[in-house]
Enzyme design. Structure first.
Site, PDB file in Angstrom:
ATOM      1  N   GLY A  45       0.984  -0.995   0.069  1.00 39.89           N
ATOM      2  CA  GLY A  45       0.039   0.085   0.183  1.00 39.89           C
ATOM      3  C   GLY A  45       0.740   1.073  -0.005  1.00 39.89           C
ATOM      4  O   GLY A  45      -0.121   2.455   0.766  1.00 39.89           O
ATOM      5  N   SER A  71       2.861   8.944   1.630  1.00 41.02           N
ATOM      6  CA  SER A  71       1.653   7.296   2.418  1.00 41.02           C
ATOM      7  C   SER A  71       2.274   7.117   4.121  1.00 41.02           C
ATOM      8  O   SER A  71       3.083   6.405   4.599  1.00 41.02           O
ATOM      9  CB  SER A  71       2.081   6.258   1.356  1.00 41.02           C
ATOM     10  OG  SER A  71       2.868   5.661   1.636  1.00 41.02           O
ATOM     11  N   TYR A 114     -17.091  11.130   4.734  1.00 39.35           N
ATOM     12  CA  TYR A 114     -16.423   9.927   4.547  1.00 39.35           C
ATOM     13  C   TYR A 114     -17.455   8.796   3.667  1.00 39.35           C
ATOM     14  O   TYR A 114     -16.725   8.021   3.017  1.00 39.35           O
ATOM     15  CB  TYR A 114     -16.062   9.554   5.926  1.00 39.35           C
ATOM     16  CG  TYR A 114     -14.574   8.093   6.023  1.00 39.35           C
ATOM     17  CD1 TYR A 114     -13.776   8.949   5.328  1.00 39.35           C
ATOM     18  CD2 TYR A 114     -14.896   6.797   6.735  1.00 39.35           C
ATOM     19  CE1 TYR A 114     -12.073   7.492   5.165  1.00 39.35           C
ATOM     20  CE2 TYR A 114     -14.415   6.487   6.400  1.00 39.35           C
ATOM     21  CZ  TYR A 114     -13.016   6.441   5.900  1.00 39.35           C
ATOM     22  OH  TYR A 114     -12.226   5.235   5.714  1.00 39.35           O
ATOM     23  N   LYS A 169     -14.920   0.733   6.034  1.00 41.81           N
ATOM     24  CA  LYS A 169     -13.978   0.121   7.796  1.00 41.81           C
ATOM     25  C   LYS A 169     -14.499   0.038   8.634  1.00 41.81           C
ATOM     26  O   LYS A 169     -13.823  -1.464   8.889  1.00 41.81           O
ATOM     27  CB  LYS A 169     -13.602   1.657   7.500  1.00 41.81           C
ATOM     28  CG  LYS A 169     -12.273   1.794   6.916  1.00 41.81           C
ATOM     29  CD  LYS A 169     -11.396   1.779   6.565  1.00 41.81           C
ATOM     30  CE  LYS A 169     -10.425   2.800   5.818  1.00 41.81           C
ATOM     31  NZ  LYS A 169      -9.109   1.953   5.386  1.00 41.81           N
ATOM     32  N   ALA A 221      -4.119   8.984  -0.622  1.00 39.94           N
ATOM     33  CA  ALA A 221      -5.037   8.492  -0.504  1.00 39.94           C
ATOM     34  C   ALA A 221      -6.230   9.418  -0.626  1.00 39.94           C
ATOM     35  O   ALA A 221      -7.195   9.292  -0.425  1.00 39.94           O
ATOM     36  CB  ALA A 221      -4.847   7.093   0.208  1.00 39.94           C
TER      37      ALA A 221
END
Length: 262
Positions: free
Chosen positions: A21, A27, A163, A170, A203
Site C-alpha cells: 500500500g 503515505s 467519508y 472500514k 489516498a
C-alpha cells in the site's frame, strides 16, 4: 512531531515483514516501512503497477527492501506470487502491513444510500477482503506466530461528513480484524488495526472536503495537532514486536486523542 528511531534499534532484528500500500514517500505505509526498517526488520515491499513503481521505488531503496514486487490485490495470481516470493526468499513471514483501500469516485463522493452495487462491492473487495486473502496466504508462513496489521479510520464507528461509503467499509474491516484475531490466535498470529487521525496523504486526497476533516482534527483533538506518518509507524513497529505479544483484536488509535471527543 518527529520520531527519534534510535530507541527502536534492534526491536525487530531477525524479523521479516511485508509492506503493502505504499503510494509515495508521504503515505502511511511508507512511514511504517521506515520505522520497521529502523527497528531492524528485513522487508518486502509492493507496488500497484508500473506507473506507481516510480513513486514506490525510492521508498523501497530507502528502507533497503530485499523484494520489490508488483501487487494488484484484485488479481489472485499476483497476490499468491508475492507470498511465494517471500517463501522462496526467507521461508517465513513475521508480520505484514495491509494499507490498501479503494472506492470508485462516484460512490465515494455520493451518499451511502445512493452507492452502486458494483461500487460498494469493489470497495469491500479491495479494502477488506484483500486483507482476509492476505491473512490466508500469510498463515502457513507464520508457523512461529506473527502479526497482521491493517489501517482503519474513525469513520468506521462514527458518522464523519464526506467519508460516506468508506464508513461501512472500514467498519467491516475492523470486524474482520476481530474475527481473524479469534481464528488465528491459536496459531500465535495476532491481528490488529491502526486507526490514524486524518493525514495529508495521496489516498486521503480523494475524500471530498478533506481539508475540513484536517482542520477539525487539528482544532478538536486533545493534543491540538495532527499526527504524522512517523508516529503511526512507531506504533506499528511496537505492535509487530515481541513486546506486544498480548495485544490482538485491537484498534490502535494514533490520532492525538481525537476519537475521545464528541
Amino acid at each position: 512531531m518527529s520520531i527519534n528511531p534510535e530507541p527502536l534499534a534492534g526491536l525487530l532484528a531477525g524479523k521479516v515483514g511485508l509492506v503493502t500500500g505504499i503510494a509515495n514517500g508521504s503515505s502511511i505505509a511508507a512511514g511504517c516501512a521506515r520505522l520497521f526498517r529502523a527497528a531492524g526488520a528485513e522487508l518486502a515491499v509492493t507496488h500497484l503497477n508500473e506507473r506507481a513503481l516510480a513513486h514506490v521505488r525510492p521508498v523501497a531503496e530507502e528502507v533497503g527492501a530485499a523484494l520489490l514486487l508488483p501487487l494488484d490485490v484484485t488479481d489472485d495470481a499476483a497476490l499468491e506470487a508475492v507470498f511465494e516470493a517471500i517463501r522462496a526468499r526467507w521461508g517465513r513471514l513475521d508480520f505484514l502491513l495491509h494499507s490498501i483501500a479503494f472506492c470508485p469516485k462516484e460512490d465515494l463522493h455520493g451518499r451511502v444510500v445512493d452507492s452502486s452495487r458494483q461500487g460498494f462491492a469493489t470497495a469491500m473487495d479491495v479494502s477488506v477482503h484483500s486483507f482476509i486473502r492476505m491473512a490466508r496466504l500469510a498463515e502457513p508462513l507464520m508457523d512461529r506466530g506473527g502479526c497482521l496489521l491493517t489501517v482503519s479510520y474513525y469513520g468506521s464507528e462514527k458518522v464523519v461528513d464526506h467519508y460516506n461509503v468508506m464508513g461501512p467499509v472500514k467498519a467491516a474491516l475492523e470486524a474482520s480484524v476481530r474475527y481473524l484475531a479469534a481464528e488465528l490466535g491459536p496459531r500465535g498470529i495476532r491481528v490488529n488495526a491502526l486507526s490514524p487521525g486524518p493525514l495529508k496523504t495521496r489516498a486521503a486526497s480523494g475524500i471530498d472536503h478533506f481539508d475540513d476533516l484536517i482542520e477539525a482534527a487539528r482544532s478538536r483533538a486533545p493534543a491540538r495537532r495532527l499526527v504524522d506518518i512517523a508516529e503511526v509507524g512507531a506504533i506499528a513497529a511496537g505492535l509487530v514486536s515481541d513486546f506486544s505479544t498480548g495485544v490482538t483484536g485491537n484498534i490502535a488509535y494514533v490520532d492525538g486523542g481525537y476519537h475521545v471527543v464528541d
